[in-house]
Enzyme design. Structure first.
Site, PDB file in Angstrom:
ATOM      1  CB  CYS A 165     -42.739 -12.201   5.414  1.00 41.30           C
ATOM      2  SG  CYS A 165     -43.888 -11.958   6.687  1.00 41.30           S
ATOM      3  CG  HIS A 224     -44.510 -12.732   1.529  1.00 41.77           C
ATOM      4  ND1 HIS A 224     -45.042 -13.975   2.527  1.00 41.77           N
ATOM      5  CD2 HIS A 224     -44.896 -11.537   2.246  1.00 41.77           C
ATOM      6  CE1 HIS A 224     -45.531 -13.221   3.469  1.00 41.77           C
ATOM      7  NE2 HIS A 224     -45.241 -12.082   3.282  1.00 41.77           N
ATOM      8  CG  ASN A 273     -48.251 -12.171   5.931  1.00 44.19           C
ATOM      9  OD1 ASN A 273     -47.292 -13.080   5.728  1.00 44.19           O
ATOM     10  ND2 ASN A 273     -47.652 -10.826   6.035  1.00 44.19           N
TER      11      ASN A 273
HETATM   12  N1  ACO Z   1     -60.548  -2.485   9.945  1.00 45.26           N
HETATM   13  C1  ACO Z   1     -60.955  -1.092   9.787  1.00 45.26           C
HETATM   14  N2  ACO Z   1     -60.290   0.055   9.914  1.00 45.26           N
HETATM   15  C2  ACO Z   1     -58.936  -0.176  10.176  1.00 45.26           C
HETATM   16  C3  ACO Z   1     -58.376  -1.610  10.252  1.00 45.26           C
HETATM   17  C4  ACO Z   1     -59.307  -2.709  10.328  1.00 45.26           C
HETATM   18  N3  ACO Z   1     -58.627  -3.937  10.416  1.00 45.26           N
HETATM   19  N4  ACO Z   1     -56.920  -1.371  10.314  1.00 45.26           N
HETATM   20  C5  ACO Z   1     -56.663  -0.023  10.467  1.00 45.26           C
HETATM   21  N5  ACO Z   1     -58.026   0.601  10.108  1.00 45.26           N
HETATM   22  C6  ACO Z   1     -58.165   2.059   9.816  1.00 45.26           C
HETATM   23  C7  ACO Z   1     -57.014   2.824  10.601  1.00 45.26           C
HETATM   24  O1  ACO Z   1     -57.130   3.036  11.755  1.00 45.26           O
HETATM   25  C8  ACO Z   1     -56.968   4.062   9.483  1.00 45.26           C
HETATM   26  O2  ACO Z   1     -57.865   5.074  10.282  1.00 45.26           O
HETATM   27  P1  ACO Z   1     -57.901   6.541  10.312  1.00 45.26           P
HETATM   28  O3  ACO Z   1     -57.915   7.024   8.850  1.00 45.26           O
HETATM   29  O4  ACO Z   1     -59.235   6.750  10.779  1.00 45.26           O
HETATM   30  O5  ACO Z   1     -56.636   6.877  10.940  1.00 45.26           O
HETATM   31  C9  ACO Z   1     -57.628   3.636   8.290  1.00 45.26           C
HETATM   32  O6  ACO Z   1     -57.871   2.441   8.465  1.00 45.26           O
HETATM   33  C10 ACO Z   1     -56.204   3.571   7.177  1.00 45.26           C
HETATM   34  O7  ACO Z   1     -55.251   2.941   7.800  1.00 45.26           O
HETATM   35  P2  ACO Z   1     -54.038   2.708   7.360  1.00 45.26           P
HETATM   36  O8  ACO Z   1     -53.075   1.779   8.144  1.00 45.26           O
HETATM   37  O9  ACO Z   1     -53.440   3.973   6.723  1.00 45.26           O
HETATM   38  O10 ACO Z   1     -54.460   1.592   6.050  1.00 45.26           O
HETATM   39  P3  ACO Z   1     -53.596   1.077   4.815  1.00 45.26           P
HETATM   40  O11 ACO Z   1     -54.328   1.478   3.426  1.00 45.26           O
HETATM   41  O12 ACO Z   1     -52.137   1.524   4.727  1.00 45.26           O
HETATM   42  O13 ACO Z   1     -53.383  -0.511   4.775  1.00 45.26           O
HETATM   43  C11 ACO Z   1     -52.227  -2.417   5.637  1.00 45.26           C
HETATM   44  C12 ACO Z   1     -53.213  -0.879   5.994  1.00 45.26           C
HETATM   45  C13 ACO Z   1     -53.166  -3.404   5.121  1.00 45.26           C
HETATM   46  C14 ACO Z   1     -51.565  -2.918   6.873  1.00 45.26           C
HETATM   47  C15 ACO Z   1     -51.220  -2.054   4.374  1.00 45.26           C
HETATM   48  O14 ACO Z   1     -50.475  -1.045   4.895  1.00 45.26           O
HETATM   49  C16 ACO Z   1     -50.271  -3.020   4.282  1.00 45.26           C
HETATM   50  O15 ACO Z   1     -50.510  -4.176   3.778  1.00 45.26           O
HETATM   51  N6  ACO Z   1     -49.032  -2.872   4.540  1.00 45.26           N
HETATM   52  C17 ACO Z   1     -48.064  -3.993   4.085  1.00 45.26           C
HETATM   53  C18 ACO Z   1     -47.973  -5.102   5.065  1.00 45.26           C
HETATM   54  C19 ACO Z   1     -46.788  -6.060   4.652  1.00 45.26           C
HETATM   55  O16 ACO Z   1     -46.506  -6.181   3.486  1.00 45.26           O
HETATM   56  N7  ACO Z   1     -46.198  -6.811   5.151  1.00 45.26           N
HETATM   57  C20 ACO Z   1     -45.153  -7.667   4.785  1.00 45.26           C
HETATM   58  C21 ACO Z   1     -44.383  -8.223   5.565  1.00 45.26           C
HETATM   59  S1  ACO Z   1     -44.979  -8.964   7.179  1.00 45.26           S
HETATM   60  C22 ACO Z   1     -43.923  -9.743   7.868  1.00 45.26           C
HETATM   61  O17 ACO Z   1     -42.619  -9.589   7.493  1.00 45.26           O
HETATM   62  C23 ACO Z   1     -44.426 -10.467   9.225  1.00 45.26           C
END
Ligand code: ACO
Length: 325
Positions: free
Chosen positions: A114, A252, A282
């Site tokens: 990214c 980004h 993304n």
């Molecule tokens: N729909 C519904 N529920 C979901 C989904 C979904 N699509 N995905 C995960 N959940 C659930 C999980 O299973 C979890 O359930 P549980 O509590 O029963 O275990 C709950 O939602 C919370 O999941 P988390 O992973 O803790 O959610 P979080 O608030 O951390 O959000 C996310 C996840 C959106 C991925 C976030 O962590 C994020 O954006 N991270 C950064 C990503 C990023 O910046 N990437 C940049 C670089 S990308 C690159 O270089 C290719």
């Protein structure tokens, strides 16, 4: 005598097919509400079968060249950022080179996921600064839909396909006087100790197949907020500038919450932050040039404006670029 690179054209391309959150929710245990609340994403574009990263890149490049009033034959450098190349080799940049009718100079890919576009921009800017290139095409192009595990709701809802490009031209830096236009500085970092929190579980030397994207989302999020804040400070202080001097932040587009936290940190009103994540999701290396092309195309970014770009991605890699448009 020293040289500086100026941005003289921007272009972007998105595949035709749009996949909404509602469509994903029909085949996965997810919902529009969850995706919008956690990420800000409402839809993403997905490349058609047979539509390759090089196809997206060529469309974006042709638009950037048209905006610059140049053709491929005028270029002497192509740096293409991608983590989803057409083939393991050759570099996708060489396929783009031939389709643009550029026969001289050099063309290669840069792989920083990214952060790829910032890495590619820094590379091209340094070629121009040292006099090794005069007109460079910098592209970010991705088909992440091909490396997603469409059964994994934790990752497949987050990404989309697309491409963006800019043309850089060499200008003599006169020094002193009025603030110069062009790329003021670029700042790159990597910390490979965290290579395993965001990676693809395949590749030529491991499994021989392409593999799928795997991510510890919470960990990546934590690093992103911290590292992006650091590199933004680094870019501003390297130029003796403050956040209040910025006209635009072009971040980004990984997560709306990360974008908003950066806007708050810089104390920028929301109107000064270019946001496309709701429509593009993304798109990895393509996200910054896609956002740039949109804001230049609709007249928000104007000549003389101070634009700060930043990104963090797998590696971990991160970086920033400060440009006087
Ligand atoms: N729909 C519904 N529920 C979901 C989904 C979904 N699509 N995905 C995960 N959940 C659930 C999980 O299973 C979890 O359930 P549980 O509590 O029963 O275990 C709950 O939602 C919370 O999941 P988390 O992973 O803790 O959610 P979080 O608030 O951390 O959000 C996310 C996840 C959106 C991925 C976030 O962590 C994020 O954006 N991270 C950064 C990503 C990023 O910046 N990437 C940049 C670089 S990308 C690159 O270089 C290719």
């Amino acid at each position: 005598m020293s040289f500086r690179s100026r941005v003289i054209g921007c272009g972007a391309y998105l595949p035709e097919r749009i996949v909404s959150n509602a469509e994903l929710a029909r085949r996965l245990d997810t919902s529009d509400e969850w995706i919008v609340q956690r990420t800000g994403i409402r839809q993403r574009h997905v490349a058609a079968p047979g539509e390759l990263t090089s196809d997206l890149a060529v469309h974006a490049a042709e638009r950037a060249l048209a905006a610059a009033g140049l053709s491929g034959a005028d270029l002497d450098l192509i740096v293409l950022a991608t983590a989803t190349p057409d083939n393991t080799f050759p570099a996708t940049a060489t396929k783009v080179q031939s389709r643009l009718g550029m026969t001289e100079g050099c063309a290669f890919d840069v792989q920083a996921v990214c952060s790829g576009f910032i890495y590619a921009l820094a590379t091209a800017d340094n070629f121009i600064r040292c006099g090794q290139a005069r007109r460079a095409l910098v592209i970010g192009a991705e088909t992440f839909s091909r490396i997603l595990d469409w059964e994994d709701r934790g990752t497949c809802v987050l990404f989309g396909d697309g491409a963006g490009a800019i043309v850089l031209a060499s200008h003599r830096d006169e020094g002193g006087g009025a603030p110069e236009r062009g790329v003021l500085s670029t700042h790159l970092h990597a910390d490979g100790r965290h290579h395993d929190i965001l990676y693809v579980d395949g590749g030529p030397s491991t499994t021989g197949s392409c593999g799928f994207l795997r991510m510890e989302g919470k960990e990546v999020f934590r690093h992103a907020v911290h590292r992006l804040a650091e590199v933004v400070d680094e870019a501003l202080s390297a130029n003796g500038l403050a956040a209040r001097d910025l006209d635009w932040l072009v971040p980004h587009q990984a997560n709306r919450r990360i974008i908003d936290s950066m806007g708050r940190k810089l104390d920028l009103p929301a109107e000064k932050v270019v946001v496309t994540i709701d429509r593009h999701a993304n798109t990895s290396a393509a996200s910054v040039p896609l956002a740039l092309a949109e804001a230049v195309g609709d007249g928000r970014i104007k000549p003389g404006h101070l634009v700060l770009m930043e990104a963090m991605g797998g590696g971990l890699t991160w970086g920033a670029a400060l440009v006087r448009w």
